[in-house]
Scaffold this active site. Structure first.
Site, PDB file in Angstrom:
ATOM      1  N   TYR A  96      13.915  29.576  38.431  1.00 52.54           N
ATOM      2  CA  TYR A  96      13.526  29.207  37.076  1.00 52.54           C
ATOM      3  C   TYR A  96      12.096  29.619  36.783  1.00 52.54           C
ATOM      4  O   TYR A  96      11.747  29.942  35.634  1.00 52.54           O
ATOM      5  CB  TYR A  96      13.717  27.703  36.861  1.00 52.54           C
ATOM      6  N   GLU A 138      21.874  20.623  38.792  1.00 53.67           N
ATOM      7  CA  GLU A 138      22.268  21.479  39.918  1.00 53.67           C
ATOM      8  C   GLU A 138      21.947  20.833  41.257  1.00 53.67           C
ATOM      9  O   GLU A 138      22.709  20.980  42.222  1.00 53.67           O
ATOM     10  CB  GLU A 138      21.590  22.847  39.764  1.00 53.67           C
ATOM     11  N   GLN A 204      33.092  34.991  39.758  1.00 52.03           N
ATOM     12  CA  GLN A 204      33.794  33.715  39.862  1.00 52.03           C
ATOM     13  C   GLN A 204      35.297  33.947  39.717  1.00 52.03           C
ATOM     14  O   GLN A 204      35.733  34.644  38.790  1.00 52.03           O
ATOM     15  CB  GLN A 204      33.312  32.739  38.778  1.00 52.03           C
ATOM     16  N   TYR A 205      36.064  33.345  40.631  1.00 50.80           N
ATOM     17  CA  TYR A 205      37.517  33.423  40.580  1.00 50.80           C
ATOM     18  C   TYR A 205      38.096  32.019  40.742  1.00 50.80           C
ATOM     19  O   TYR A 205      37.738  31.287  41.672  1.00 50.80           O
ATOM     20  CB  TYR A 205      38.062  34.338  41.682  1.00 50.80           C
ATOM     21  N   VAL A 282      45.777  36.951  33.671  1.00 54.09           N
ATOM     22  CA  VAL A 282      45.354  36.305  34.916  1.00 54.09           C
ATOM     23  C   VAL A 282      44.831  34.891  34.670  1.00 54.09           C
ATOM     24  O   VAL A 282      44.503  34.179  35.618  1.00 54.09           O
ATOM     25  CB  VAL A 282      44.292  37.188  35.619  1.00 54.09           C
ATOM     26  N   LEU A 284      46.488  32.484  34.194  1.00 57.09           N
ATOM     27  CA  LEU A 284      47.419  31.520  34.787  1.00 57.09           C
ATOM     28  C   LEU A 284      46.927  30.974  36.120  1.00 57.09           C
ATOM     29  O   LEU A 284      47.496  30.003  36.629  1.00 57.09           O
ATOM     30  CB  LEU A 284      48.807  32.138  34.967  1.00 57.09           C
ATOM     31  N   THR A 285      45.883  31.559  36.717  1.00 56.50           N
ATOM     32  CA  THR A 285      45.514  31.168  38.082  1.00 56.50           C
ATOM     33  C   THR A 285      45.088  29.706  38.211  1.00 56.50           C
ATOM     34  O   THR A 285      45.617  28.990  39.065  1.00 56.50           O
ATOM     35  CB  THR A 285      44.452  32.116  38.666  1.00 56.50           C
ATOM     36  N   PRO A 286      44.131  29.192  37.403  1.00 58.14           N
ATOM     37  CA  PRO A 286      43.774  27.784  37.569  1.00 58.14           C
ATOM     38  C   PRO A 286      44.910  26.846  37.189  1.00 58.14           C
ATOM     39  O   PRO A 286      45.045  25.754  37.761  1.00 58.14           O
ATOM     40  CB  PRO A 286      42.566  27.602  36.647  1.00 58.14           C
TER      41      PRO A 286
END
Length: 413
Positions: A96, A138, A204-205, A282, A284-286
């Protein structure tokens, strides 16, 4: 330290300036910061930066922040979204400091004398007000990770083609320690080396299977690159990480993973209220992770309607898996839309409707509209998600019960 009334007034007066010069400021910021700190190139999405998506998103975030500087509660969902993404990238307080320095410098370079000392001081105070808020959020996310505070080595235990364009990777930790659970819908950051860039990149996936202690599964779509511009003539760069995963990462290879994060997930996995899960491509993954988790509870009686749109039956993932689940889960219903059905596809058998997902083709009973406790989860391209949410709200659904997944900063993940 809180901003003074005068500083709030100065920040709000900056809104027209950000509308006019915001992208110029943020583009200069990224260029100068990454030139001085190339090690941060791993954190930032190079494709998005090159094609202007990242500067545009940051400019939009600055505009929103300036517009709501006296009512930051409006931005709380977006702040939470960004903090989860930051945590998955292991952003630290010292980052930061760097961002603040180069952002304020870029504002000065673009605005010149218009950035008066009082205005610069006001923006410095405003930046650190937001930065300290995010650093605190965080820090709490890192504490909840039980010691998983950096990228961790995983090995590809299995690589499975789910369709013509989507491949699943079963990832097991190299240290063999049991994996922490996650809430279905969350994602991990995957870090791989990109030879073309001479440094690593992170993406991120969403996790696409129910939680277990042995492996995480991600299901990745090959990204050939999208067309930019109204004439669709300018190709964007194909996805660096997704294509490396498809073409270069095989069983036995290693990648680095973050702890699971993300605030798009089942609000209560143990609830009994009906669920409508709406996805495209894609996306549909989560939602598959949600279905898998709920149908493995054994005593689940939750009504679930899984609605999915794809270009073709061969590009659609997990169809056979859903058929198998329906045999043991009578409360699970599926509806499939295909934009390009082939001659081998039979409407009413392996798909339900031709065209893109269109909720007007479904009855009120299909959408459980008569049950006010029904929860709706939507994942797919941004326009698809926003239009689907609008359609549901238009049918009388309380928007608080409609959850959408946006990884960026410009809308809602």
């Amino acid at each position: 330290m809180s901003l003074t009334p005068d500083q709030i007034g100065l920040i709000k007066a900056t809104v027209p300036v950000l509308q006019e010069h915001g992208v110029t400021i943020t583009k200069l910021f990224y260029d100068n910061m990454l030139k001085a700190h190339p090690e941060l190139s791993t954190v930032f999405n190079v494709s998005n930066k090159v094609h202007g998506h990242q500067p545009l998103a940051l400019a939009g975030a600055l505009f929103a922040y300036a517009s709501h500087i006296d009512d930051l509660g409006v931005l709380s969902p977006t702040v939470q979204l960004i903090c989860h993404k930051h945590a998955s990238l292991y952003i630290q307080p010292e980052h930061y400091e760097i961002v603040g320095k180069f952002l304020l410098e870029a504002m000065g370079l673009v605005l010149g004398d218009a950035l008066t000392p009082p205005l610069l001081e006001a923006w410095g105070a405003a930046y650190w007000q937001l930065a300290n808020l995010m650093i605190g959020i965080e820090a709490d996310l890192y504490k909840s990770a039980d010691g998983w505070t950096d990228f961790r080595d995983f090995v590809v235990a299995q690589k499975v083609a789910e369709s013509d364009v989507i491949t699943s990777f079963y990832l097991e930790p190299v240290d063999h320690r049991p994996l922490p659970s996650f809430i279905p819908g969350q994602y991990v950051s995957v870090q791989v080396a990109v030879p073309e860039l001479h440094h690593a990149q992170c993406r991120q996936y969403s996790l696409s299977d129910s939680p277990n202690e042995k492996y995480y599964r991600i299901s990745v779509r090959r990204d050939p690159g999208l067309s930019l511009g109204s004439d669709d003539a300018t190709p964007a760069h194909p996805g660096y990480v997704s294509n490396i995963l498809h073409d270069m990462i095989n069983q036995g290879d290693k990648v680095k993973l973050s702890h699971p994060y993300g605030d798009f997930h089942l609000t209560d996995p143990k609830a009994t209220s009906p669920l409508v899960l709406i996805s495209a491509g894609v996306g549909l993954t989560p939602l598959t992770a949600m279905v898998n988790s709920l149908t493995t509870l054994g005593n689940n009686t939750r009504l679930i309607h899984f609605i999915h749109g794809a270009h073709s039956s061969t590009s659609r993932a997990f169809s056979d898996h859903m058929v198998s689940l329906q045999k043991s889960s009578p409360n699970l219903k599926t509806t499939y839309f295909l934009t390009q059905p082939s001659e081998k596809d039979v409407e009413g058998e392996n798909y339900t409707h031709t065209g893109r997902v269109d909720l007007s083709k479904l009855s009120d009973e299909d959408l459980f509209l008569d049950m006010p406790e029904t929860e709706y989860y939507i994942c797919g391209p941004t326009g698809f998600m926003l239009s689907s949410k609008k359609a549901l709200v238009g049918k009388g659904v309380d928007e608080k019960r409609v959850h959408v997944e946006l990884f960026g900063t410009g809308g809602v993940h």
